[in-house]
Design a protein around this motif. Structure first.
Motif, PDB file in Angstrom:
ATOM      1  N   GLU A  64      24.249 -38.540  -9.094  1.00  0.00           N
ATOM      2  CA  GLU A  64      23.420 -38.464 -10.295  1.00  0.00           C
ATOM      3  C   GLU A  64      24.237 -37.909 -11.448  1.00  0.00           C
ATOM      4  OE1 GLU A  64      21.383 -34.155  -9.330  1.00  0.00           O
ATOM      5  OE2 GLU A  64      20.278 -35.962  -8.842  1.00  0.00           O
ATOM      6  N   MET A  65      23.785 -38.231 -12.625  1.00  0.00           N
ATOM      7  CA  MET A  65      24.395 -37.706 -13.846  1.00  0.00           C
ATOM      8  C   MET A  65      23.827 -36.319 -14.092  1.00  0.00           C
ATOM      9  SD  MET A  65      26.304 -40.224 -14.738  1.00  0.00           S
ATOM     10  CE  MET A  65      26.750 -39.928 -16.413  1.00  0.00           C
ATOM     11  N   ALA A  66      24.535 -35.518 -14.841  1.00  0.00           N
ATOM     12  CA  ALA A  66      24.092 -34.139 -15.109  1.00  0.00           C
ATOM     13  C   ALA A  66      22.726 -34.102 -15.768  1.00  0.00           C
ATOM     14  CB  ALA A  66      25.117 -33.427 -15.981  1.00  0.00           C
ATOM     15  N   ASN A  67      22.400 -35.068 -16.619  1.00  0.00           N
ATOM     16  CA  ASN A  67      21.110 -35.077 -17.307  1.00  0.00           C
ATOM     17  C   ASN A  67      19.982 -35.610 -16.432  1.00  0.00           C
ATOM     18  OD1 ASN A  67      21.899 -37.725 -17.253  1.00  0.00           O
ATOM     19  ND2 ASN A  67      21.466 -38.135 -19.417  1.00  0.00           N
ATOM     20  N   GLU A  68      20.274 -36.064 -15.218  1.00  0.00           N
ATOM     21  CA  GLU A  68      19.250 -36.582 -14.301  1.00  0.00           C
ATOM     22  C   GLU A  68      18.729 -35.542 -13.331  1.00  0.00           C
ATOM     23  OE1 GLU A  68      20.316 -41.212 -13.614  1.00  0.00           O
ATOM     24  OE2 GLU A  68      21.608 -39.751 -12.607  1.00  0.00           O
ATOM     25  N   ARG A  69      19.304 -34.384 -13.322  1.00  0.00           N
ATOM     26  CA  ARG A  69      18.883 -33.369 -12.367  1.00  0.00           C
ATOM     27  C   ARG A  69      17.448 -32.936 -12.627  1.00  0.00           C
ATOM     28  NH1 ARG A  69      24.284 -29.757 -11.828  1.00  0.00           N
ATOM     29  NH2 ARG A  69      25.365 -31.249 -10.517  1.00  0.00           N
TER      30      ARG A  69
END
Length: 70
Positions: A64-69
């Motif tokens: 996942e991307m950091a902004n998807e957490r």
């Protein structure tokens, strides 16, 4: 009414199945199940997770991307 039969496998039998899978005697868990007449689809994977080297267990990897957490 028929009662369900509970099958208990010895530790030495479990270790033998795991050893043979890890030594690549069988191509997959299904072949080992068929060879030994083990009915439960989750039985051998449970043994592998508990007693094996874990390299034969299916793993889920989530990227996942950091902004998807959450």
């Amino acid at each position: 009414m028929r009662q369900a039969t509970v099958i208990r496998y010895s530790m030495s039998f479990k270790q033998q199945v795991i050893r043979e899978l890890e030594a690549e005697r069988f191509q997959n868990v299904s072949q080992a199940r068929e060879h030994y007449g083990i009915n439960g689809a989750g039985t051998i994977p449970k043994w592998l997770a508990r007693y094996g080297r874990n390299h034969l267990c299916t793993k889920v990897v989530r990227i996942e991307m950091a902004n998807e957490r959450d």
